[in-house]
Design a protein around this motif. Structure first.
Motif, PDB file in Angstrom:
ATOM      1  N   LEU A 178       0.852  -1.194   0.000  1.00 57.95           N
ATOM      2  CA  LEU A 178       0.000   0.000   0.000  1.00 57.95           C
ATOM      3  C   LEU A 178       0.880   1.234   0.000  1.00 57.95           C
ATOM      4  O   LEU A 178       2.079   1.165   0.284  1.00 57.95           O
ATOM      5  N   LYS A 179       0.274   2.371  -0.318  1.00 52.59           N
ATOM      6  CA  LYS A 179       1.015   3.625  -0.400  1.00 52.59           C
ATOM      7  C   LYS A 179       0.214   4.726   0.283  1.00 52.59           C
ATOM      8  O   LYS A 179      -1.022   4.783   0.185  1.00 52.59           O
ATOM      9  N   VAL A 180       0.924   5.614   0.984  1.00 48.39           N
ATOM     10  CA  VAL A 180       0.335   6.809   1.581  1.00 48.39           C
ATOM     11  C   VAL A 180       1.116   8.005   1.049  1.00 48.39           C
ATOM     12  O   VAL A 180       2.330   8.105   1.276  1.00 48.39           O
ATOM     13  N   ASN A 181       0.444   8.885   0.316  1.00 53.17           N
ATOM     14  CA  ASN A 181       1.103  10.070  -0.225  1.00 53.17           C
ATOM     15  C   ASN A 181       1.094  11.209   0.785  1.00 53.17           C
ATOM     16  O   ASN A 181       0.247  11.272   1.674  1.00 53.17           O
ATOM     17  N   LYS A 182       2.039  12.105   0.624  1.00 56.30           N
ATOM     18  CA  LYS A 182       2.157  13.240   1.539  1.00 56.30           C
ATOM     19  C   LYS A 182       0.868  14.059   1.550  1.00 56.30           C
ATOM     20  O   LYS A 182       0.325  14.402   0.509  1.00 56.30           O
ATOM     21  N   GLY A 183       0.375  14.329   2.764  1.00 55.93           N
ATOM     22  CA  GLY A 183      -0.825  15.143   2.926  1.00 55.93           C
ATOM     23  C   GLY A 183      -2.129  14.385   2.867  1.00 55.93           C
ATOM     24  O   GLY A 183      -3.186  14.960   3.092  1.00 55.93           O
ATOM     25  N   GLU A 184      -2.074  13.075   2.597  1.00 54.85           N
ATOM     26  CA  GLU A 184      -3.289  12.273   2.508  1.00 54.85           C
ATOM     27  C   GLU A 184      -3.730  11.746   3.867  1.00 54.85           C
ATOM     28  O   GLU A 184      -2.930  11.613   4.790  1.00 54.85           O
ATOM     29  N   VAL A 185      -5.020  11.403   3.934  1.00 60.38           N
ATOM     30  CA  VAL A 185      -5.525  10.501   4.963  1.00 60.38           C
ATOM     31  C   VAL A 185      -5.912   9.219   4.237  1.00 60.38           C
ATOM     32  O   VAL A 185      -6.782   9.230   3.363  1.00 60.38           O
ATOM     33  N   VAL A 186      -5.239   8.133   4.554  1.00 56.80           N
ATOM     34  CA  VAL A 186      -5.516   6.841   3.920  1.00 56.80           C
ATOM     35  C   VAL A 186      -6.095   5.903   4.970  1.00 56.80           C
ATOM     36  O   VAL A 186      -5.525   5.751   6.059  1.00 56.80           O
ATOM     37  N   ALA A 187      -7.245   5.301   4.643  1.00 54.71           N
ATOM     38  CA  ALA A 187      -7.924   4.387   5.569  1.00 54.71           C
ATOM     39  C   ALA A 187      -7.574   2.947   5.233  1.00 54.71           C
ATOM     40  O   ALA A 187      -7.532   2.565   4.058  1.00 54.71           O
ATOM     41  N   LEU A 188      -7.335   2.157   6.265  1.00 55.69           N
ATOM     42  CA  LEU A 188      -7.165   0.714   6.139  1.00 55.69           C
ATOM     43  C   LEU A 188      -8.278   0.069   6.961  1.00 55.69           C
ATOM     44  O   LEU A 188      -8.285   0.190   8.184  1.00 55.69           O
ATOM     45  N   ILE A 189      -9.220  -0.564   6.271  1.00 59.13           N
ATOM     46  CA  ILE A 189     -10.375  -1.142   6.954  1.00 59.13           C
ATOM     47  C   ILE A 189     -10.295  -2.667   6.910  1.00 59.13           C
ATOM     48  O   ILE A 189      -9.599  -3.241   6.078  1.00 59.13           O
ATOM     49  N   GLY A 190     -10.998  -3.290   7.815  1.00 59.24           N
ATOM     50  CA  GLY A 190     -11.015  -4.741   7.863  1.00 59.24           C
ATOM     51  C   GLY A 190     -11.525  -5.219   9.208  1.00 59.24           C
ATOM     52  O   GLY A 190     -11.487  -4.480  10.196  1.00 59.24           O
ATOM     53  N   ALA A 191     -11.990  -6.448   9.238  1.00 62.61           N
ATOM     54  CA  ALA A 191     -12.526  -7.022  10.470  1.00 62.61           C
ATOM     55  C   ALA A 191     -11.412  -7.291  11.472  1.00 62.61           C
ATOM     56  O   ALA A 191     -10.227  -7.289  11.131  1.00 62.61           O
ATOM     57  N   ASN A 192     -11.800  -7.537  12.701  1.00 59.50           N
ATOM     58  CA  ASN A 192     -10.849  -7.925  13.731  1.00 59.50           C
ATOM     59  C   ASN A 192     -10.133  -9.213  13.305  1.00 59.50           C
ATOM     60  O   ASN A 192     -10.761 -10.167  12.852  1.00 59.50           O
ATOM     61  N   GLY A 193      -8.797  -9.226  13.413  1.00 54.53           N
ATOM     62  CA  GLY A 193      -8.028 -10.393  13.013  1.00 54.53           C
ATOM     63  C   GLY A 193      -7.573 -10.391  11.565  1.00 54.53           C
ATOM     64  O   GLY A 193      -6.938 -11.348  11.110  1.00 54.53           O
ATOM     65  N   ALA A 194      -7.856  -9.308  10.834  1.00 52.96           N
ATOM     66  CA  ALA A 194      -7.481  -9.249   9.415  1.00 52.96           C
ATOM     67  C   ALA A 194      -5.982  -9.048   9.209  1.00 52.96           C
ATOM     68  O   ALA A 194      -5.461  -9.289   8.126  1.00 52.96           O
ATOM     69  N   GLY A 195      -5.288  -8.556  10.252  1.00 55.92           N
ATOM     70  CA  GLY A 195      -3.858  -8.298  10.136  1.00 55.92           C
ATOM     71  C   GLY A 195      -3.480  -6.836  10.155  1.00 55.92           C
ATOM     72  O   GLY A 195      -2.311  -6.479   9.979  1.00 55.92           O
TER      73      GLY A 195
END
Length: 238
Positions: free
Chosen positions: A25-42
């Motif tokens: 995955l990538k996060v660019n400068k100035g962004e808000v990037v969400a990582l979603i997933g159920a409990n236990g997804a890693g």
């Protein structure tokens, strides 16, 4: 856009069990990037690899063009990553103000730190009111405010928020998620990890969905909010 964080084919194992399976995955400068997933997804395992709390077994982690793969947590923090851990983790026997100053322990510009804390007290007046109170006696929402401010006074290049809504009353969840766009407007780059997909995608630029150690979906936050699989799996829609 200029890249702030790049995770390339990251692998991690607990014994013989693969917890991360080639995550990128990538996060660019100035962004808000969400990582979603159920409990236990890693999700938390991934964050702990980025912050140096866990050692991955393959791939790469690049911050501002420099590999930080395998660096221990203190060196990662010195590179400019601040992580707000799941379940908050305040120093319970220190006051609110002492907790905040712990975030600035590497900084030498004492006068600037004092000015920044004063500005944060304007943003979170509850913390000003409780500045001499022991942090362990605060409510869950107040502790979440505290750990965000403590992370911000370290002057991070990248702020990682791990499940900021966990265990909070709805009124505090709304308050915490209102501050995230404000942090972005201040120039803070944010990786937001959250089970509450609706809230996370509503304040982010882009998002990734994670299942069993793999990235399964990615796109703009609007695309993910309108994705049938996301709506079914993470938003509770039939």
């Amino acid at each position: 856009m200029q890249s702030m964080l790049e995770i390339e084919n990251l692998e991690h194992k607990y014994g013989v069990i693969k917890s991360l399976k080639g995550v990128s995955l990538k996060v660019n400068k100035g962004e808000v990037v969400a990582l979603i997933g159920a409990n236990g997804a890693g999700k938390t395992t991934l964050l702990r690899c980025v912050s140096g709390m866990l050692k991955p077994c393959g791939g790469n982690i690049i911050l501002n063009g420099e590999s930080i793969y395998g660096l221990p947590a203190p060196k990662v923090a010195a590179k400019g990553i601040a992580q707000v851990l799941e379940s908050r983790h305040v120093f319970p026997k220190l006051t609110v103000l002492e907790n905040i100053y712990m975030g600035a322990y590497c900084r030498k510009d004492v006068d600037t730190v004092k000015e920044e804390i004063e500005r944060w007290f304007c943003t979170f007046p509850r913390l000003r009111e409780r500045s001499s109170q022991l942090a362990g006696t605060l409510s869950g929402g107040e502790q979440q405010m505290l750990v965000i401010v403590r992370a911000m006074v370290s002057n991070p290049k990248l702020l990682i928020l791990d499940e900021p809504s966990l265990g909070l009353a709805p009124i505090f969840i709304e308050e915490i998620f209102k501050i995230i766009p404000q942090l972005q407007q201040m120039g803070t780059t944010i990786l937001l990890v959250e089970q509450n997909a609706q809230m996370a995608l509503s304040v982010s630029t882009r998002g990734y969905a994670m299942e069993t150690g793999c990235i399964t979906l990615s796109g703009s936050s609007n695309e993910l909010l309108n994705n049938d699989d996301v709506r079914k799996l993470y938003l509770g829609e039939a």
